[in-house]
Design an enzyme around this catalytic site. Structure first.
Site, PDB file in Angstrom:
ATOM      1  N   LEU A  13      -1.391   0.300   2.643  1.00 53.78           N
ATOM      2  CA  LEU A  13      -2.750   0.160   2.310  1.00 53.78           C
ATOM      3  C   LEU A  13      -3.535   1.412   2.109  1.00 53.78           C
ATOM      4  O   LEU A  13      -3.314   2.503   2.755  1.00 53.78           O
ATOM      5  CB  LEU A  13      -3.425  -0.525   3.624  1.00 53.78           C
ATOM      6  N   CYS A  14      -4.639   1.299   1.397  1.00 48.11           N
ATOM      7  CA  CYS A  14      -5.462   2.720   1.002  1.00 48.11           C
ATOM      8  C   CYS A  14      -6.256   3.060   2.317  1.00 48.11           C
ATOM      9  O   CYS A  14      -6.716   2.150   3.195  1.00 48.11           O
ATOM     10  CB  CYS A  14      -6.541   2.229   0.035  1.00 48.11           C
ATOM     11  N   PRO A  15      -6.148   4.528   2.635  1.00 51.09           N
ATOM     12  CA  PRO A  15      -5.961   5.528   1.462  1.00 51.09           C
ATOM     13  C   PRO A  15      -4.591   5.925   1.822  1.00 51.09           C
ATOM     14  O   PRO A  15      -4.071   6.954   1.013  1.00 51.09           O
ATOM     15  CB  PRO A  15      -6.971   6.421   1.977  1.00 51.09           C
TER      16      PRO A  15
END
Lengths: 437, 240, 79
Positions: free
Chosen positions: C16-18
């Site tokens: 998942l970002c970042p």
């Protein structure tokens, strides 16, 4: 050390000097009560991580350059130059700190070691020794803020895809993810990933809320890096957006430090009162559940659920009860960890440490207490409203084979909203994806 | 008074009091003139009302329940030491002026017995606390964390208390004798009364005063500024 | 799709970002200057994150495209 570098470091500490920092540096008696409060020290027994020792490294420089007594009798105070050796130690002890402030909680004088650490980070940055990774992440966020038009189409396209998912799940063809909506009541500031947008969008749409989604992410690597100017500018991106759109509330997603930055730090940094309130997404959802604006199944989550208080919204942000109330409203089998709330052990994942590979060993080891706490509850679901905590506990989950489902609170809410199997996409899809990795 | 007595039990007392008073005022002034932290540093939960916060400030400073939970033996020593030090300080006021109402209740002999017991207990408690602290700083993390300042202060305190205890238990002189010396200090003409000048106890008193002078002179330049910093730090913890 | 074989392949699916940006940043130093990293991510946020990271660090995104439900990046180490 070159004279100029020394002057830069000392000058930086001077600029960061304020009443609280000065008092913290002056009055610590080195009683070391903080040692048993720090998850990193307790897990490793390494002096590097003993809170008073971390501060003592800054104190050594402070004594030498900012106090007459330290200049007169340096040996008595162990007053020192910020030489290579000291800066190496300072780097390790400073960037490893997760900023949980559990040491402050137990200190008889309430010395805020994180506040000293923030000065230490400024010194390291001045010496060209700021953490490179955190600096890069902060710069990337700033670049995105300065050149938002370059990314707008990509971002909006991504939002439209999530919107389609929201419509599929809620079976509501009118459901939407508004962007740039002037006059909306709330600006929701999510993370860069869709996982923090989808469940919130479902909930907002079901509650028929007047909201709009920020173009910017809440995460603030400038804060972790230790540069208040960068941190301010990163938060300014969505604060300006909120002002422009005329919202009443800025709603921060389930991200601990982002909430603290927006609610507790930003106005002081910007020297400006904001014309809106900053609230946490779980405050909003708690409101919706209690007002009946969203319908949740009180037995929606059948498994045994426990809750982790992220330090930045708990001890450092004051949000303890709303997430618990939400979880209790959907999970009949809720059990708290011991200790909890303001005494909660840090999971070990804060302060940007999850992005710094060099601290992997101490990070994972420092999760020992959290692992024991979780095991003692016997829960199979951990509700956890902070991205860094989830990354850390997720990894602990694998390493210690806890068989735990680590989920954001809002994902559990969506699960309990009764959309059938599709609602589980947020959690299940991710589990599947993680399994691939 | 011989030269050593004059230096430590005469002029030294004035120097110590002046340095202590001005030094502490200077330190507080240094804090006051440094701008406050722009950001809020409080911990949650905290009381909503001003009165509640004041109450919490007093509780955190005088009882420090969180610290007790974390390090009960250390905090027991800290309580005992600070209470005994307060008791000893109050007891020493008798040298400025006899506590007449107490004497009228207890009688002169009764008062001396009471003073012997209360002063004795305070002296022994302080001694034990200091020895505990010294011992604690000789091993493990405590040793690694300690600086010469910590040992210097403990050494000075040990000197003050050991010689104070000597005066209390072995000295054999009663308050009235010291009172005459105190009166001479107040009158700015320091002198030992004949009974004290002739007594072997005089040496113990001089060394007691040497440590007291040094302790007071060093106080404002040391971590002992926590005497004030504990309040301000705990205030920030509960403030908005 | 680029024809040249990348110096390093990163499977960032599920992150998942970042984190995809973090992983690219952590690994870019493992290839020589002028070399490339090919990264496959599933988080839509990486479409903005990774190019922003590249611009601010002076590296070059040679390719960034959506392939099915995945996002494929070819990043060239410039310095």
């Amino acid at each position: 050390m070159e004279k100029q570098e020394l002057e830069t470091i000392i000058g930086t500490l001077g600029k960061r000097m304020n009443r609280q920092l000065k008092e913290y540096l002056d009055v610590c008696v080195r009683c070391a009560i903080c040692k048993d409060a720090c998850h990193q020290y307790v897990a490793t027994q390494d002096m590097t991580y003993l809170p008073a020792h971390r501060a003592e490294l800054v104190r050594a420089v402070y004594r030498k350059y900012f106090t007459k007594a330290g200049q007169f009798m340096p040996a008595v105070y162990e007053a020192r130059d910020p030489d290579e050796h000291l800066l190496d130690d300072l780097y390790r002890s400073t960037y490893a700190c997760t900023g949980c402030r559990r040491c402050m909680y137990y200190c008889p004088f309430s010395i805020d070691t994180q506040w000293v650490i923030s000065a230490a980070k400024a010194m390291l940055i001045a010496a060209g020794r700021g953490n490179e990774m955190l600096g890069q992440l902060a710069d990337a966020a700033l670049f995105k803020g300065d050149n938002i038009e370059m990314f707008r189409d990509n971002l909006v396209e991504g939002f439209r895809e999530i919107e389609t998912q929201v419509r599929d799940i809620t079976k509501n063809p009118e459901a939407e993810i508004p962007v740039d909506r002037q006059g909306a009541d709330m600006l929701y500031v999510a993370l860069a990933g869709s996982h923090s947008i989808l469940p919130a969008a479902i909930i907002f749409n079901e509650a028929k809320a007047s909201w709009t989604l920020s173009m910017f992410e809440a995460a603030n690597y400038g804060f972790f890096f230790g540069d208040p100017d960068k941190a301010r500018l990163i938060a300014k991106r969505f604060m300006d957006e909120a002002k422009r759109l005329g919202v009443k509330e800025v709603v921060i997603t389930e991200c601990g430090h982002a909430y603290r930055v927006a609610e507790l730090f930003y106005e002081a940094w910007a020297k400006e009162r904001m014309p809106f309130k900053v609230v946490h997404i779980l405050e909003v959802i708690d409101r919706y559940v209690k007002e009946g604006r969203i319908k949740v199944d009180p037995r929606g989550i059948r498994e045994k659920v426990t809750y982790h208080d992220p330090c930045q919204i708990g001890r450092n942000g004051g949000i303890y009860e709303q997430p618990r109330d939400i979880v209790k409203a959907i999970a009949p089998d809720f059990v708290d960890m011991t200790p909890n709330r303001e005494k909660q052990w840090c999971c070990g994942g804060g302060g940007g440490i999850v992005a710094m590979e060099e601290f992997n060993e101490v990070r994972l080891k420092s999760g020992d207490m959290k692992v024991e706490q979780i095991k003692a509850t016997g829960a199979s679901v951990l509700a956890c409203p902070c991205e860094n905590c989830r990354l850390q506990i997720g990894e602990l989950n694998e390493v210690h084979d806890l068989g735990l489902r680590v989920v954001p609170v809002m994902d559990l809410v969506v699960e309990a909203m009764g959309f059938g199997h599709a609602a589980g996409t947020t959690g299940d899809e991710r589990d599947a994806a993680e399994a691939v990795v | 008074m011989d030269l050593f007595s004059f230096l430590v039990s005469g002029i030294g007392v004035y120097v110590a009091l002046v340095v202590f008073t001005l030094g502490m005022a200077w330190r507080v002034w240094q804090w006051m003139r440094t701008p406050k932290s722009p950001v809020r540093l409080g911990l949650f939960p905290k009381p909503k009302s001003g009165l509640g916060r004041f109450g919490k400030l007093l509780k955190d400073t005088f009882i420090a329940p969180q610290s007790v939970e974390q390090a009960a033996p250390l905090m027991a020593a800290a309580y005992a030491f600070h209470l005994a030090a307060l008791g000893a300080f109050v007891g020493h006021l008798r040298l400025v002026h006899e506590f007449t109402p107490l004497v009228s209740i207890l009688g002169v002999e009764g008062m001396n017995t009471f003073a012997a017991w209360s002063g004795g207990i305070a002296g022994v408690v302080m001694l034990l606390a200091i020895l505990f602290w010294i011992g604690r700083r000789t091993s493990g993390a405590y040793k690694n964390l300690s600086t010469p300042e910590d040992f210097l202060l403990l050494g000075l305190l040990l000197g003050v208390v050991l010689l104070g205890d000597h005066l209390r238990f072995v000295g054999g002189l009663h308050a009235a004798t010291y009172e005459a010396w105190f009166a001479s200090l107040v009158a700015l003409r320091p002198a030992f009364p004949p009974a004290l000048a002739a007594s072997a106890t005089r040496w113990a008193l001089d060394w007691h005063m040497l440590f007291v002078d040094a302790f007071l002179i060093y106080f404002p330049f040391s971590k002992l500024t926590h005497a004030i910093g504990a309040f301000t730090g705990n205030l920030v913890r509960s403030s908005d | 799709m680029s024809d040249t074989k990348p110096d390093l392949e990163l499977d960032l699916r599920g992150l998942l970002c970042p984190m995809p940006m973090v992983k690219v940043s952590q690994n870019i130093s493992k290839v020589p200057v002028g070399g490339t990293v090919r990264a496959v991510a599933t988080d839509a946020g990486s479409m903005a994150d990774i190019p922003a990271w590249a611009k601010s660090t002076g590296n070059e995104v040679v390719q960034a495209e959506k392939v099915g439900s995945e996002y494929v990046f070819l990043v060239k180490r410039v310095k």
